[in-house]
Design a protein around this motif. Sequence first.
Motif, PDB file in Angstrom:
ATOM      1  N   THR A 138       5.447  10.234  -0.535  1.00 25.66           N
ATOM      2  CA  THR A 138       4.609   9.059  -0.327  1.00 25.66           C
ATOM      3  C   THR A 138       5.269   8.128   0.690  1.00 25.66           C
ATOM      4  O   THR A 138       6.451   8.264   1.003  1.00 25.66           O
ATOM      5  N   THR A 139       4.477   7.179   1.198  1.00 22.04           N
ATOM      6  CA  THR A 139       4.983   6.189   2.156  1.00 22.04           C
ATOM      7  C   THR A 139       4.508   4.804   1.734  1.00 22.04           C
ATOM      8  O   THR A 139       3.327   4.611   1.437  1.00 22.04           O
ATOM      9  N   HIS A 141       1.230  18.901  -4.899  1.00 20.58           N
ATOM     10  CA  HIS A 141       1.870  18.519  -3.638  1.00 20.58           C
ATOM     11  C   HIS A 141       2.643  17.195  -3.682  1.00 20.58           C
ATOM     12  O   HIS A 141       3.465  16.954  -2.801  1.00 20.58           O
ATOM     13  N   ILE A 142       2.380  16.341  -4.659  1.00 21.01           N
ATOM     14  CA  ILE A 142       3.124  15.084  -4.754  1.00 21.01           C
ATOM     15  C   ILE A 142       4.162  15.245  -5.861  1.00 21.01           C
ATOM     16  O   ILE A 142       3.916  14.942  -7.033  1.00 21.01           O
ATOM     17  N   LEU A 162       0.842  -1.196   0.000  1.00 20.32           N
ATOM     18  CA  LEU A 162       0.000   0.000   0.000  1.00 20.32           C
ATOM     19  C   LEU A 162       0.876   1.243   0.000  1.00 20.32           C
ATOM     20  O   LEU A 162       1.824   1.347   0.781  1.00 20.32           O
ATOM     21  N   ILE A 163       0.582   2.174  -0.893  1.00 21.58           N
ATOM     22  CA  ILE A 163       1.272   3.462  -0.922  1.00 21.58           C
ATOM     23  C   ILE A 163       0.322   4.535  -0.401  1.00 21.58           C
ATOM     24  O   ILE A 163      -0.796   4.696  -0.898  1.00 21.58           O
ATOM     25  N   TRP A 164       0.763   5.264   0.627  1.00 19.14           N
ATOM     26  CA  TRP A 164      -0.026   6.323   1.250  1.00 19.14           C
ATOM     27  C   TRP A 164       0.565   7.691   0.912  1.00 19.14           C
ATOM     28  O   TRP A 164       1.768   7.838   0.756  1.00 19.14           O
ATOM     29  N   PHE A 165      -0.289   8.690   0.868  1.00 12.54           N
ATOM     30  CA  PHE A 165       0.171  10.071   0.759  1.00 12.54           C
ATOM     31  C   PHE A 165      -0.927  10.992   1.289  1.00 12.54           C
ATOM     32  O   PHE A 165      -2.075  10.577   1.458  1.00 12.54           O
ATOM     33  N   LYS A 166      -0.565  12.249   1.568  1.00 13.80           N
ATOM     34  CA  LYS A 166      -1.526  13.258   2.021  1.00 13.80           C
ATOM     35  C   LYS A 166      -1.564  14.407   1.038  1.00 13.80           C
ATOM     36  O   LYS A 166      -0.520  14.822   0.511  1.00 13.80           O
ATOM     37  N   THR A 192      -3.350   3.676  -2.066  1.00 16.82           N
ATOM     38  CA  THR A 192      -3.646   2.851  -3.236  1.00 16.82           C
ATOM     39  C   THR A 192      -2.677   1.671  -3.259  1.00 16.82           C
ATOM     40  O   THR A 192      -1.531   1.787  -2.825  1.00 16.82           O
ATOM     41  N   TYR A 193      -3.158   0.558  -3.757  1.00 19.56           N
ATOM     42  CA  TYR A 193      -2.367  -0.666  -3.716  1.00 19.56           C
ATOM     43  C   TYR A 193      -1.500  -0.829  -4.960  1.00 19.56           C
ATOM     44  O   TYR A 193      -1.834  -0.361  -6.051  1.00 19.56           O
ATOM     45  N   ILE A 194      -0.364  -1.507  -4.755  1.00 17.82           N
ATOM     46  CA  ILE A 194       0.456  -2.015  -5.847  1.00 17.82           C
ATOM     47  C   ILE A 194       0.691  -3.491  -5.555  1.00 17.82           C
ATOM     48  O   ILE A 194       0.506  -3.944  -4.425  1.00 17.82           O
TER      49      ILE A 194
END
Length: 402
Positions: A266-267, A259-260, A184-188, A223-225
Amino acid sequence: MNREVVIVGGGPAGMLMGLLLAKEKIQVTVLEKNTTFNRDFRGETIAPGSVFLLKKLGVFKALEEHGFIKVQKIKMYDREEKLFSVNFDDFNHPQKFGIDIPQPVVLEALKQKASSYPNFEYIHGATCTDLIKDGEKVVGIRYSKEKEEHQIKCRLVIGAEGRFSRLRTLGHFAVEKKEFSRDLIWFKVPKPEGWEEGNLIKVYKHDHVIILPTYPNDLRVGTYIYLGGNRETKAKGIAAFIDKVCMIEPRLREPMEKHIKSWDDTTLLKIFTAHVDQWAKDGLILIGDAAHTLSPILGQGVNIAMQDAFELLPYVNSGLKTYEGPLPAHHFDDYISKRKKQVSFVAGFQERQEQNLAASTPFQCMLRKVKMKLLDKAPFKIKVMKKLQYGVVANETTEGLT
């Protein structure tokens, strides 16, 4: 130094456990390896059931003074087509919302409340290094702080240090670990104008995004990878990643492009579950992620951990009055049996949703759509979601204020 109980881990479960024991006039020490609460947390959504517990403990006022986002809805869409939704207003329960709030604020509020009791002690910057044993019984812990070694003797050690628990290792607990098929890749990003509050899952073909409101005015997006696909995903570039997300939720394009800017924004979160069969040994018990690491789907890990603490309290209280020396493992058999049922219910629900989200073929995607629409109309929907969101306080009928 001698105490009745030592809690290793100052996260939500550990701090709540410390407060609960302090209120019962039990001599308790909480050890936390970090020196401050100001660090990045993944789980900042507190479900309605745990909010209800915080109200009962008189902690909620401090959270109101800080501010939070009310979370009252869970929604699932196939792009713009609604598949499933639930509104906490529909539950027959006095607590009608969960909250999203920075976890350091919650931890500080719990600590301040617990510190009002003279029998509570909090030690930060303390890393547990070993267990003290008398034969096979745990009778205390050793820890290091500022390069000095210390020890505390006690009658019960509670391991609440999360998914990478050191006490789980030191106590030689057998762990059944299961990796999911995806990472899972997270971001804000800042919340787009006009965004409706609520936890949102959007799917499109074999992809999906999870979008959670984040205090004060952001969105936390995951979102998943595929498992181990981080290098290949990064090789395609950040622009391709933005396109992948915005194919599912176009409203995220402007804030993502602004912002990205790189993968540093990302995390990557490895998805796995880890379950200990027997949570207790003589003088030692594990709670929260240390005993049962859950999938991040629907963000239930924090809430299950906090409810572990709430449910454990009477067993610790009675055990300290009943036994001399370390509390025997068998004293917690009933507690563990009851908690395993709730954890199993949540884990099973999460696993089914993970299977739905992992749909890859056209047939699987169509089946997912049908199943979620049927669940949305099912008469037992409210009952299932109430049990999931409220846990041990699902049947409460009065406001949880003390």
